[in-house]
Design a protein around this motif. Structure first.
Motif, PDB file in Angstrom:
ATOM      1  N   TRP A 116       2.758   7.688   3.485  1.00 11.97           N
ATOM      2  CA  TRP A 116       3.595   6.577   3.944  1.00 11.97           C
ATOM      3  C   TRP A 116       3.302   6.235   5.411  1.00 11.97           C
ATOM      4  CZ3 TRP A 116       6.901   3.437   1.313  1.00 11.97           C
ATOM      5  CH2 TRP A 116       7.678   2.577   2.098  1.00 11.97           C
ATOM      6  N   PHE A 117       3.254   7.256   6.277  1.00 12.41           N
ATOM      7  CA  PHE A 117       3.064   6.993   7.700  1.00 12.41           C
ATOM      8  C   PHE A 117       1.658   6.484   8.011  1.00 12.41           C
ATOM      9  CE2 PHE A 117       6.993   9.237   8.295  1.00 12.41           C
ATOM     10  CZ  PHE A 117       7.490   8.761   9.505  1.00 12.41           C
ATOM     11  N   ILE A 118       0.687   6.878   7.217  1.00 12.86           N
ATOM     12  CA  ILE A 118      -0.688   6.445   7.479  1.00 12.86           C
ATOM     13  C   ILE A 118      -0.885   4.974   7.155  1.00 12.86           C
ATOM     14  CG2 ILE A 118      -3.086   6.666   6.667  1.00 12.86           C
ATOM     15  CD1 ILE A 118      -2.523   9.694   6.419  1.00 12.86           C
ATOM     16  N   VAL A 119      -0.345   4.515   6.024  1.00 11.65           N
ATOM     17  CA  VAL A 119      -0.651   3.163   5.560  1.00 11.65           C
ATOM     18  C   VAL A 119       0.483   2.164   5.744  1.00 11.65           C
ATOM     19  CG1 VAL A 119      -2.295   3.996   3.865  1.00 11.65           C
ATOM     20  CG2 VAL A 119       0.067   3.675   3.190  1.00 11.65           C
ATOM     21  N   CYS A 120       1.678   2.624   6.127  1.00 12.42           N
ATOM     22  CA  CYS A 120       2.811   1.692   6.248  1.00 12.42           C
ATOM     23  C   CYS A 120       2.742   0.943   7.564  1.00 12.42           C
ATOM     24  CB  CYS A 120       4.142   2.443   6.158  1.00 12.42           C
ATOM     25  SG  CYS A 120       5.574   1.354   6.187  1.00 12.42           S
ATOM     26  N   MET A 121       2.848  -0.387   7.476  1.00  9.65           N
ATOM     27  CA  MET A 121       2.913  -1.230   8.667  1.00  9.65           C
ATOM     28  C   MET A 121       4.360  -1.640   8.887  1.00  9.65           C
ATOM     29  SD  MET A 121      -0.535  -3.511   8.160  1.00  9.65           S
ATOM     30  CE  MET A 121      -0.343  -3.768   6.398  1.00  9.65           C
ATOM     31  N   TYR A 178       6.208  -6.214  -7.522  1.00  9.51           N
ATOM     32  CA  TYR A 178       4.796  -5.984  -7.802  1.00  9.51           C
ATOM     33  C   TYR A 178       4.270  -4.674  -7.205  1.00  9.51           C
ATOM     34  CZ  TYR A 178       4.031 -10.457 -10.118  1.00  9.51           C
ATOM     35  OH  TYR A 178       4.058 -11.491 -11.018  1.00  9.51           O
ATOM     36  N   PRO A 179       4.679  -4.291  -5.982  1.00  8.44           N
ATOM     37  CA  PRO A 179       4.262  -2.974  -5.484  1.00  8.44           C
ATOM     38  C   PRO A 179       4.733  -1.831  -6.381  1.00  8.44           C
ATOM     39  CG  PRO A 179       5.048  -4.315  -3.680  1.00  8.44           C
ATOM     40  CD  PRO A 179       5.347  -5.080  -4.934  1.00  8.44           C
ATOM     41  N   LEU A 180       5.988  -1.919  -6.862  1.00  7.37           N
ATOM     42  CA  LEU A 180       6.499  -0.896  -7.785  1.00  7.37           C
ATOM     43  C   LEU A 180       5.693  -0.891  -9.080  1.00  7.37           C
ATOM     44  CD1 LEU A 180      10.379  -1.193  -7.378  1.00  7.37           C
ATOM     45  CD2 LEU A 180       8.979   0.817  -6.886  1.00  7.37           C
ATOM     46  N   LEU A 181       5.407  -2.086  -9.602  1.00 10.08           N
ATOM     47  CA  LEU A 181       4.637  -2.196 -10.840  1.00 10.08           C
ATOM     48  C   LEU A 181       3.239  -1.616 -10.652  1.00 10.08           C
ATOM     49  CD1 LEU A 181       4.308  -3.225 -13.738  1.00 10.08           C
ATOM     50  CD2 LEU A 181       3.653  -5.456 -12.789  1.00 10.08           C
ATOM     51  N   ALA A 182       2.611  -1.933  -9.515  1.00 10.73           N
ATOM     52  CA  ALA A 182       1.273  -1.400  -9.240  1.00 10.73           C
ATOM     53  C   ALA A 182       1.300   0.122  -9.178  1.00 10.73           C
ATOM     54  CB  ALA A 182       0.737  -1.984  -7.930  1.00 10.73           C
ATOM     55  N   GLY A 183       2.313   0.669  -8.503  1.00  7.65           N
ATOM     56  CA  GLY A 183       2.423   2.125  -8.391  1.00  7.65           C
ATOM     57  C   GLY A 183       2.614   2.792  -9.747  1.00  7.65           C
ATOM     58  N   ILE A 184       3.469   2.212 -10.586  1.00  2.00           N
ATOM     59  CA  ILE A 184       3.707   2.762 -11.930  1.00  2.00           C
ATOM     60  C   ILE A 184       2.427   2.727 -12.757  1.00  2.00           C
ATOM     61  CG2 ILE A 184       4.913   2.357 -14.113  1.00  2.00           C
ATOM     62  CD1 ILE A 184       7.289   1.316 -12.422  1.00  2.00           C
ATOM     63  N   SER A 235       0.806  -1.223   0.000  1.00  2.41           N
ATOM     64  CA  SER A 235       0.000   0.000   0.000  1.00  2.41           C
ATOM     65  C   SER A 235       0.842   1.279   0.000  1.00  2.41           C
ATOM     66  CB  SER A 235      -0.963  -0.005   1.182  1.00  2.41           C
ATOM     67  OG  SER A 235      -1.909  -1.034   1.038  1.00  2.41           O
ATOM     68  N   PRO A 236       1.790   1.430   0.957  1.00  3.03           N
ATOM     69  CA  PRO A 236       2.556   2.681   0.968  1.00  3.03           C
ATOM     70  C   PRO A 236       3.403   2.890  -0.273  1.00  3.03           C
ATOM     71  CG  PRO A 236       3.509   1.117   2.507  1.00  3.03           C
ATOM     72  CD  PRO A 236       2.188   0.555   2.073  1.00  3.03           C
ATOM     73  N   LEU A 237       4.077   1.823  -0.723  1.00  2.00           N
ATOM     74  CA  LEU A 237       4.962   1.968  -1.878  1.00  2.00           C
ATOM     75  C   LEU A 237       4.168   2.261  -3.143  1.00  2.00           C
ATOM     76  CD1 LEU A 237       7.843   1.922  -2.863  1.00  2.00           C
ATOM     77  CD2 LEU A 237       7.663  -0.551  -3.175  1.00  2.00           C
ATOM     78  N   ALA A 238       3.084   1.519  -3.365  1.00  2.00           N
ATOM     79  CA  ALA A 238       2.254   1.740  -4.545  1.00  2.00           C
ATOM     80  C   ALA A 238       1.645   3.137  -4.528  1.00  2.00           C
ATOM     81  CB  ALA A 238       1.147   0.688  -4.629  1.00  2.00           C
ATOM     82  N   ALA A 239       1.206   3.589  -3.347  1.00  2.63           N
ATOM     83  CA  ALA A 239       0.577   4.910  -3.231  1.00  2.63           C
ATOM     84  C   ALA A 239       1.562   6.031  -3.552  1.00  2.63           C
ATOM     85  CB  ALA A 239       0.001   5.095  -1.831  1.00  2.63           C
ATOM     86  N   VAL A 240       2.764   5.934  -2.997  1.00  5.10           N
ATOM     87  CA  VAL A 240       3.763   6.989  -3.210  1.00  5.10           C
ATOM     88  C   VAL A 240       4.237   7.009  -4.664  1.00  5.10           C
ATOM     89  CG1 VAL A 240       6.091   7.744  -2.606  1.00  5.10           C
ATOM     90  CG2 VAL A 240       4.510   7.061  -0.809  1.00  5.10           C
ATOM     91  N   ILE A 241       4.522   5.832  -5.230  1.00  3.94           N
ATOM     92  CA  ILE A 241       4.975   5.766  -6.624  1.00  3.94           C
ATOM     93  C   ILE A 241       3.903   6.292  -7.564  1.00  3.94           C
ATOM     94  CG2 ILE A 241       5.655   4.218  -8.508  1.00  3.94           C
ATOM     95  CD1 ILE A 241       7.818   4.644  -6.448  1.00  3.94           C
ATOM     96  N   SER A 242       2.651   5.931  -7.305  1.00  5.77           N
ATOM     97  CA  SER A 242       1.552   6.365  -8.177  1.00  5.77           C
ATOM     98  C   SER A 242       1.361   7.873  -8.136  1.00  5.77           C
ATOM     99  CB  SER A 242       0.247   5.674  -7.779  1.00  5.77           C
ATOM    100  OG  SER A 242      -0.203   6.117  -6.508  1.00  5.77           O
ATOM    101  N   ALA A 243       1.809   8.509  -7.055  1.00  4.64           N
ATOM    102  CA  ALA A 243       1.716   9.973  -6.957  1.00  4.64           C
ATOM    103  C   ALA A 243       2.938  10.654  -7.572  1.00  4.64           C
ATOM    104  CB  ALA A 243       1.562  10.386  -5.492  1.00  4.64           C
ATOM    105  N   ILE A 244       4.100  10.036  -7.435  1.00  7.86           N
ATOM    106  CA  ILE A 244       5.336  10.648  -7.935  1.00  7.86           C
ATOM    107  C   ILE A 244       5.328  10.760  -9.459  1.00  7.86           C
ATOM    108  CG2 ILE A 244       7.812  10.252  -8.245  1.00  7.86           C
ATOM    109  CD1 ILE A 244       7.923   9.189  -5.411  1.00  7.86           C
ATOM    110  N   ILE A 245       4.870   9.715 -10.132  1.00  9.36           N
ATOM    111  CA  ILE A 245       4.924   9.693 -11.601  1.00  9.36           C
ATOM    112  C   ILE A 245       4.120  10.838 -12.232  1.00  9.36           C
ATOM    113  CG2 ILE A 245       4.250   8.350 -13.646  1.00  9.36           C
ATOM    114  CD1 ILE A 245       5.125   5.864 -12.172  1.00  9.36           C
ATOM    115  N   PRO A 246       2.861  11.077 -11.823  1.00 13.87           N
ATOM    116  CA  PRO A 246       2.137  12.225 -12.395  1.00 13.87           C
ATOM    117  C   PRO A 246       2.756  13.573 -12.028  1.00 13.87           C
ATOM    118  CG  PRO A 246       0.606  10.653 -11.433  1.00 13.87           C
ATOM    119  CD  PRO A 246       1.978  10.252 -10.987  1.00 13.87           C
ATOM    120  N   ASP A 275      10.646  -8.508  -3.318  1.00 12.52           N
ATOM    121  CA  ASP A 275       9.377  -8.155  -2.694  1.00 12.52           C
ATOM    122  C   ASP A 275       8.848  -6.819  -3.207  1.00 12.52           C
ATOM    123  OD1 ASP A 275       9.581 -10.439  -1.168  1.00 12.52           O
ATOM    124  OD2 ASP A 275      10.589  -9.410   0.489  1.00 12.52           O
ATOM    125  N   LEU A 276       9.710  -6.021  -3.807  1.00 11.27           N
ATOM    126  CA  LEU A 276       9.328  -4.693  -4.276  1.00 11.27           C
ATOM    127  C   LEU A 276       8.781  -4.694  -5.700  1.00 11.27           C
ATOM    128  CD1 LEU A 276      12.421  -2.673  -2.986  1.00 11.27           C
ATOM    129  CD2 LEU A 276      10.243  -3.029  -1.819  1.00 11.27           C
TER     130      LEU A 276
END
Length: 280
Positions: A134-139, A152-158, A96-107, A149-150
């Motif tokens: 990151w702090f809200i959703v990162c466990m 699919y999360p990276l792919l989802a974020g992109i 969740s945190p990685l996908a969320a941050v990456i999905s925001a950085i690209i745009p 491990d990174l």
């Protein structure tokens, strides 16, 4: 100035709608398959978007803009599939945190290249937003994190970032017809994926209304994001709408009496600071 204010309003309300949709959808997935919830969401869009297009007398745009709608559907559905594969592999702590941050950085990068560098206040606001998400959703990630491990999360974020960019490329001309195309493409892709993996189940009658409500909120979030993108900068629309996890967490805190841990409060405060800075 008016358009930027509208973009901020639409972006924030988009976060509210998407966040509420994730909360309601999360409640539904406790009683039925997550894939069922996602599939109903696509069906709701296929029904609602054409109706809105007719109500608002939106003309069918050229094939070019409909193609961007198709791209949005492809990237959105592929992102969801990558997300669920990550979750199935037990990497929820980083997905969740990685996908969320990456999905925001690209745009944000895309918008800076096409619309110019935003003001210093907005840049600082973006940084606070990334911290907040990151702090809200990162466990707890744990010490055994591997590079694999990174993936699919990276792919989802992109893919989700490309989803936002695709919407931006048609929102200035038309909204509802391209979104209809996006939902049709996403429905076809997700149906194929579900048939291959056999991961869907028929929801119980007492869950159907909850699933439909989740679909309505998700559909509303897509419309509001498109409006935010149409009336202002893509980076502003994306960052503000990406604060939806804060809404989901706060709803769980208020309605389900779940307690926020200290790091989540840090994320909420950072998100509020981000909103203020981006609004300047």
């Amino acid at each position: 100035m008016i358009s930027i204010d509208l973009a901020i309003i639409f972006g924030l309300v988009s976060a509210l709608s998407w966040g509420a949709g994730d909360f309601v959808g999360g409640c539904a997935t406790r009683r039925t398959s997550a894939y069922t919830v996602v599939l109903v969401t696509q069906i709701m869009g296929i029904i609602i978007f054409p109706i809105l297009a007719i109500i608002f007398s939106e003309t069918i745009p050229s094939l070019n803009y409909l193609m961007w709608g198709a791209f949005a559907g492809f990237f959105g559905a592929a992102g969801l599939i990558a997300l669920y594969i990550s979750l199935a592999n037990g990497k929820m702590s980083i997905v969740s945190p990685l996908a969320a941050v990456i999905s925001a950085i690209i745009p944000v990068i895309y918008s800076s290249l096409n619309e110019g560098i935003p003001s210093i206040f907005k840049i600082i606001g973006f940084i606070f937003a990334f911290i907040g998400i990151w702090f809200i959703v990162c466990m707890n990630i744990g010490p055994n994190l591997k590079a694999k491990d990174l993936e699919y999360p990276l792919l989802a974020g992109i893919l989700f970032g490309l989803f936002f960019i695709s919407i931006d490329n048609f929102s200035a001309t038309a909204i509802y017809w391209p979104l209809t195309v996006s939902r049709i493409i996403a429905f076809i892709m997700l149906t194929g994926f579900i048939m291959l993996t056999k991961t869907v189940s028929k929801p119980a009658s007492d869950v159907i209304l909850i699933v439909i409500l989740a679909g309505l909120f998700n559909t509303g979030g897509a419309i509001l994001f498109a409006l935010a993108s149409e009336t202002g900068r893509l980076d502003v629309a994306t960052i503000l709408s990406s604060l939806s996890p804060a809404v989901t967490v706060l709803l769980a805190c208020i309605l389900l009496k779940e307690q926020l841990v200290p790091r989540q409060w840090v994320g909420v405060i950072a998100s509020l600071i981000a909103i203020i800075l981006i609004s300047i």
